[in-house]
Scaffold this motif. Structure first.
Motif, PDB file in Angstrom:
ATOM      1  N   PHE A   2      44.163  -9.793 -37.270  1.00  0.00           N
ATOM      2  CA  PHE A   2      43.600 -10.716 -37.856  1.00  0.00           C
ATOM      3  C   PHE A   2      44.208 -12.167 -37.667  1.00  0.00           C
ATOM      4  O   PHE A   2      45.468 -12.514 -37.051  1.00  0.00           O
ATOM      5  N   HIS A   3      42.977 -13.195 -36.684  1.00  0.00           N
ATOM      6  CA  HIS A   3      43.932 -15.037 -36.820  1.00  0.00           C
ATOM      7  C   HIS A   3      43.191 -15.984 -37.503  1.00  0.00           C
ATOM      8  O   HIS A   3      42.031 -16.266 -37.324  1.00  0.00           O
ATOM      9  N   ASP A   4      44.100 -16.429 -38.181  1.00  0.00           N
ATOM     10  CA  ASP A   4      43.007 -17.634 -39.382  1.00  0.00           C
ATOM     11  C   ASP A   4      43.857 -19.084 -38.297  1.00  0.00           C
ATOM     12  O   ASP A   4      45.512 -19.327 -38.873  1.00  0.00           O
ATOM     13  N   ARG A   5      43.021 -20.604 -38.188  1.00  0.00           N
ATOM     14  CA  ARG A   5      43.598 -21.326 -37.641  1.00  0.00           C
ATOM     15  C   ARG A   5      42.558 -22.271 -38.460  1.00  0.00           C
ATOM     16  O   ARG A   5      41.774 -22.514 -38.053  1.00  0.00           O
ATOM     17  N   ALA A  44      51.306 -39.339 -37.129  1.00  0.00           N
ATOM     18  CA  ALA A  44      50.735 -37.280 -36.294  1.00  0.00           C
ATOM     19  C   ALA A  44      49.596 -37.756 -37.225  1.00  0.00           C
ATOM     20  O   ALA A  44      49.300 -38.363 -38.604  1.00  0.00           O
ATOM     21  N   THR A  45      48.216 -36.948 -36.522  1.00  0.00           N
ATOM     22  CA  THR A  45      46.846 -36.537 -37.462  1.00  0.00           C
ATOM     23  C   THR A  45      46.474 -35.387 -37.526  1.00  0.00           C
ATOM     24  O   THR A  45      46.926 -34.398 -36.799  1.00  0.00           O
ATOM     25  N   ASP A  46      45.927 -35.161 -38.736  1.00  0.00           N
ATOM     26  CA  ASP A  46      46.560 -33.808 -39.191  1.00  0.00           C
ATOM     27  C   ASP A  46      47.064 -32.584 -39.112  1.00  0.00           C
ATOM     28  O   ASP A  46      47.714 -31.914 -38.234  1.00  0.00           O
ATOM     29  N   GLN A  47      48.327 -33.201 -39.643  1.00  0.00           N
ATOM     30  CA  GLN A  47      49.859 -33.249 -40.041  1.00  0.00           C
ATOM     31  C   GLN A  47      49.788 -31.788 -40.190  1.00  0.00           C
ATOM     32  O   GLN A  47      50.255 -30.616 -40.153  1.00  0.00           O
ATOM     33  N   ASN A  48      49.131 -31.268 -41.409  1.00  0.00           N
ATOM     34  CA  ASN A  48      48.916 -30.190 -42.163  1.00  0.00           C
ATOM     35  C   ASN A  48      47.344 -28.554 -41.585  1.00  0.00           C
ATOM     36  O   ASN A  48      47.354 -28.016 -42.155  1.00  0.00           O
ATOM     37  N   GLU A  49      48.269 -28.736 -40.211  1.00  0.00           N
ATOM     38  CA  GLU A  49      47.706 -27.554 -39.653  1.00  0.00           C
ATOM     39  C   GLU A  49      47.530 -25.986 -39.942  1.00  0.00           C
ATOM     40  O   GLU A  49      49.165 -26.261 -40.599  1.00  0.00           O
ATOM     41  N   TRP A  50      47.636 -25.245 -40.869  1.00  0.00           N
ATOM     42  CA  TRP A  50      47.735 -23.877 -40.968  1.00  0.00           C
ATOM     43  C   TRP A  50      47.426 -22.805 -39.934  1.00  0.00           C
ATOM     44  O   TRP A  50      46.104 -22.860 -39.796  1.00  0.00           O
ATOM     45  N   ARG A  51      48.448 -21.994 -39.544  1.00  0.00           N
ATOM     46  CA  ARG A  51      47.906 -20.846 -38.891  1.00  0.00           C
ATOM     47  C   ARG A  51      48.286 -19.417 -39.046  1.00  0.00           C
ATOM     48  O   ARG A  51      49.922 -19.458 -40.449  1.00  0.00           O
ATOM     49  N   GLN A  78      52.683 -23.302 -42.150  1.00  0.00           N
ATOM     50  CA  GLN A  78      51.885 -24.395 -42.273  1.00  0.00           C
ATOM     51  C   GLN A  78      52.948 -25.530 -42.225  1.00  0.00           C
ATOM     52  O   GLN A  78      53.694 -25.990 -42.535  1.00  0.00           O
ATOM     53  N   TYR A  79      52.467 -26.159 -40.916  1.00  0.00           N
ATOM     54  CA  TYR A  79      53.835 -27.509 -40.718  1.00  0.00           C
ATOM     55  C   TYR A  79      53.661 -28.851 -41.274  1.00  0.00           C
ATOM     56  O   TYR A  79      54.328 -29.505 -41.355  1.00  0.00           O
ATOM     57  N   ALA A  80      52.101 -28.643 -42.129  1.00  0.00           N
ATOM     58  CA  ALA A  80      52.772 -29.886 -43.096  1.00  0.00           C
ATOM     59  C   ALA A  80      51.882 -29.056 -44.657  1.00  0.00           C
ATOM     60  O   ALA A  80      51.072 -28.865 -44.575  1.00  0.00           O
TER      61      ALA A  80
END
Length: 760
Positions: free
Chosen positions: A226-229, A241-248, A277-279
């Motif tokens: 699986f892969h979730d982004r 930074a825009t949408d800094q809380n991206e999660w993978r 989770q980058y933020a």
């Protein structure tokens, strides 16, 4: 609606509801991974069968379990994109989720202090405990989530489970059961989804699994991935930074099922998953509970982040001895996580930036940015062997033994950083605390059930175990000498040593179980249950004024319940009332400016949990949950000083609940439409005991969330459209307040998307 980065937009008028409901008594099956029969010419009624669970390490109907339990089928979670405990917590009465740092903390019946270091809710995979037992690995803040494509079911057991499941289940248990390979025929499933987050970007996920029998009825294998982004939705105007809380998140799994004879089954599985989770999903809030920098904005040079890797291999052997079933469960796991907490304000920042340079320490470059980086690494081996009686006699029993050996290492570093977030390598770490720990447990357990009549039986159980721990604390870093001198200058002693040497702690502890159940009909049961649980104690941090060894904390749970079906199986009801005592609860405590662990006091919780389902007509069903809980701290240790008598336990709303509705109807000979909706409500909660000083309390306001889905289903393809968080309310889910600011985890904004599932 406005979506960034080319996110898709789907007309809200085209969407209807899809939700999922916990199954406490009767559980309608969900879309299977294997091909289903084509719909008939009439709307399909909900079948009248129960989920089979293994809460007591025996396969039995959920209706027969003498205890509070909810269960979700893996297909149900997959259909609704539920990939974490947080996704189904709102529909499990008595379960909340503290979505603070790292991957979050499940909270059952309020048993938590708001800053939990050790697991209070156990997690198992096919019976193997997962997660660190030691309190020095932040296991309480790093719950395990498994991808639903790999799950047969998830069971949530509420109340202590120490007799059957051992340490770290003093509040309850989340039990994952993996989907096994199919021995009869090849199967495959693939699901892909695409969605847009309002005020954010585009999310997507992909997952697939294939099962192949190599020797029909004897040997099969299964592989999946699986892969979730998930896109971000929080901006930072200082760093642009825009949408800094991206999660993978991504992972792979493989399993094999070997059945050489009708008596012997061998199942082995292994998986790897990584989460970044980058933020965190956090926004800074003012004291009046409004965003300090604006809606969905976190303005700072440094932001909290986390990543986690999980590797697990397990093997399960079942052998039929005629008189009993022999089971062996073996596992090895390697867990590591790293989370970064900004220290741009607060006492620690003031000391390191303004005081330590005066004592010979290094100067922190302007603007004085610090972070506290915590690395946890755990390697754990477990082995359980048990024997469960077979047959239909009035006496049944289960006996077993358990062993675990755990080696872990926690490293906390105070690092100086630049405005771009980079480490200032020539002076880092300015302070580093390293804690290597070894934990070994041996235990034996057993329970005995006697059936006085076909309607009435009683069960008694006991588990006795010994836990040995050894740790040491190492202090280093460019500011270590100045840090120790700071204690001397302030009359706080010599400060922490560079090496404490080996510190040991051992404890033998027993847990108990007693249940009675009476079946007043073929579809109804009342039960009474008493159970205890514990979390291990151990050697403490070397903090003057705190005990060198802290004791286990323990829970004592009393509950009464009823489970029944009515109206020829079209309705079901499950109600449990409980009273729970928490003795010598563990908490962070401060002495002389240092933090350690302490048995801080006692607490009690009482409440009621209820779930109901109703199918008034074929094709239409309703389900709901409701929970009431009242908690209070009844005794405090003045030396710990983290609360006062009368304070309530955090993340424990007095009222919470959910309501789901579903309607199914035939479209043509191939397709069936499914329409469902879910609403969930959570009352206000405290983030800490009201008198807490180290973690000041923040009152999280009540919130309601609504999800809508609609779909078409056939034997080969499912199409699903969804809207999550329809009203786009900014629910506040968790609070971190240690730094003197309110870092609030917020609900993901309104999300619109579509998913397609292919089955073979």
């Amino acid at each position: 609606m406005n979506f960034r980065n080319g996110a898709i937009a789907v007309s809200a008028a085209a969407l209807c509801s899809v939700g999922f409901a916990p199954h406490a008594v009767a559980a309608p099956p969900l879309a299977p991974a294997e091909p289903a029969k084509a719909p008939s010419d009439e709307a399909q009624p909900e079948p009248d069968d129960e989920i089979i669970v293994t809460a007591n390490k025996r396969a039995e109907s959920i209706l027969d379990v003498a205890g509070a339990i909810n269960a979700f089928r893996g297909e149900d979670l997959l259909k609704n994109g539920a990939t974490s405990i947080a996704d189904f917590a709102g529909q499990t009465p008595g379960l909340q989720f503290n979505a603070g740092y790292s991957t979050g903390t499940p909270v059952i019946r309020g048993i938590n202090t708001g800053a939990d270091f050790g697991q209070a809710v156990g997690i198992t995979v096919d019976g193997a405990p997962v997660g660190p037992s030691s309190s020095f690995q932040s296991g309480g803040a790093s719950s395990l989530d498994l991808d639903p494509i790999d799950l047969e079911r998830v069971e949530i057991l509420k109340g202590p489970q120490g007799t059957v499941y051992g340490a770290n289940s003093l509040a309850g248990l989340v039990s994952y059961t993996l989907r096994e390979p199919d021995l009869q025929s090849p199967t495959a499933i693939m699901r892909a989804s695409l969605s847009g987050i309002e005020h954010g970007g585009t999310s997507h996920s992909e997952r697939a699994a294939v099962s192949v029998p190599l020797v029909t009825d004897r040997l099969a294998v299964r592989v999946s991935g699986f892969h979730d982004r998930r896109a971000g939705f929080i901006d930072n105007r200082i760093t642009n930074a825009t949408d800094q809380n991206e999660w993978r998140s991504y992972g792979v799994q493989g399993s094999i099922l070997f059945k050489p004879t009708d008596r012997l089954r061998i199942f082995a599985a292994g998986f790897y998953q990584k989460q970044n989770q980058y933020a965190q999903d956090q926004v800074l809030y003012a004291a009046d509970r409004t965003p300090r920098d604006g809606d969905l904005v976190y303005n700072d040079y440094l932001v909290p982040s986390t990543n986690r890797k999980t590797r697990l291999a397990l093997g399960k052997i079942d052998y039929d001895l005629d008189f009993a079933e022999l089971t062996s469960v073996t596992s090895h796991q390697h867990l590591d996580s790293n989370f970064v907490v900004p220290q741009n304000s607060g006492t620690l920042n003031f000391i390191f930036v303004n005081v330590l340079p005066l004592l010979g320490g290094v100067a922190i470059p302007a603007p004085g940015l610090l972070s506290n980086d915590t690395l946890n690494d755990t390697r754990k081996f477990t082995q359980e062997i048990r024997l469960a009686s077979s047959g239909d006699g009035p006496l049944s029993w289960l006996v077993g033994g358990y062993y675990t050996h755990e080696r872990s290492r926690q490293e906390q570093a105070v690092n100086a950083r630049t405005t771009s977030g980079d480490l200032v390598s020539q002076i880092n770490p300015t302070l580093r605390v390293t804690i290597p720990t070894t934990l070994t447990e041996y235990s034996a357990f057993g329970n005995l059930t006697y059936e006085f009549s076909p309607e009435f039986d009683v069960t008694g159980g006991v588990r006795v175990g010994r836990i040995d721990q050894v740790n040491r604390t190492l202090l280093g870093g460019s500011n270590a000498d100045a840090y120790r001198l700071f204690f001397v200058v302030n009359g706080l002693g010599d400060g922490p040593p560079a090496d404490t040497g080996a510190q040991k702690g051992s404890k033998t502890i027993a847990t108990w179980l007693a249940t009675a159940r009476y079946h007043f009909s073929s579809d109804g049961m009342v039960f009474a249950r008493f159970a205890t649980g514990f979390r291990p104690g151990g050697p403490n941090f070397p903090v003057p004024g705190l005990a060198p060894v802290y004791d286990p904390d323990q829970t004592y749970n009393y509950e009464l319940g009823i489970k029944t079906k009515f109206w020829d199986g079209r309705g079901s009801l499950d109600v449990t009332g409980y009273y729970l005592k928490w003795k010598d609860f563990l908490a962070f405590a401060s002495a002389g400016g240092l933090n350690g662990l302490a048995n801080a006091g006692d607490a009690r919780v009482y409440g009621v949990e209820a779930g109901a389902t109703l199918r008034p007509v074929d094709g239409f069903s309703l389900s709901g949950t409701l929970a009431f809980s009242d908690s209070k701290i009844t005794r405090v240790d003045p030396a710990a000083g983290i609360a006062q008598v009368g304070d309530t336990l955090p993340y424990n709303p007095r009222w919470s609940g959910s309501l789901s509705a579903e309607y199914r109807a035939r479209v043509d000979s191939r397709w069936q439409a499914a329409v469902r909706g879910t609403a969930r409500f959570t009352g206000s909660r405290n983030s800490s005991p009201q008198s807490s000083l180290g973690f000041p309390n923040y009152v999280l306001p009540a919130y309601s969330l609504f999800d809508l889905h609609a779909g078409l289903e056939s034997d080969r393809v499912d199409i699903d459209l969804f809207v999550k968080s329809i009203t786009d309310k900014r629910a506040q889910l968790a609070a971190f307040t240690q730094l003197g600011i309110n870092q609030i985890t917020v609900q993901q904004p309104r999300t619109i998307g579509a998913a397609v599932t292919f089955k073979y």
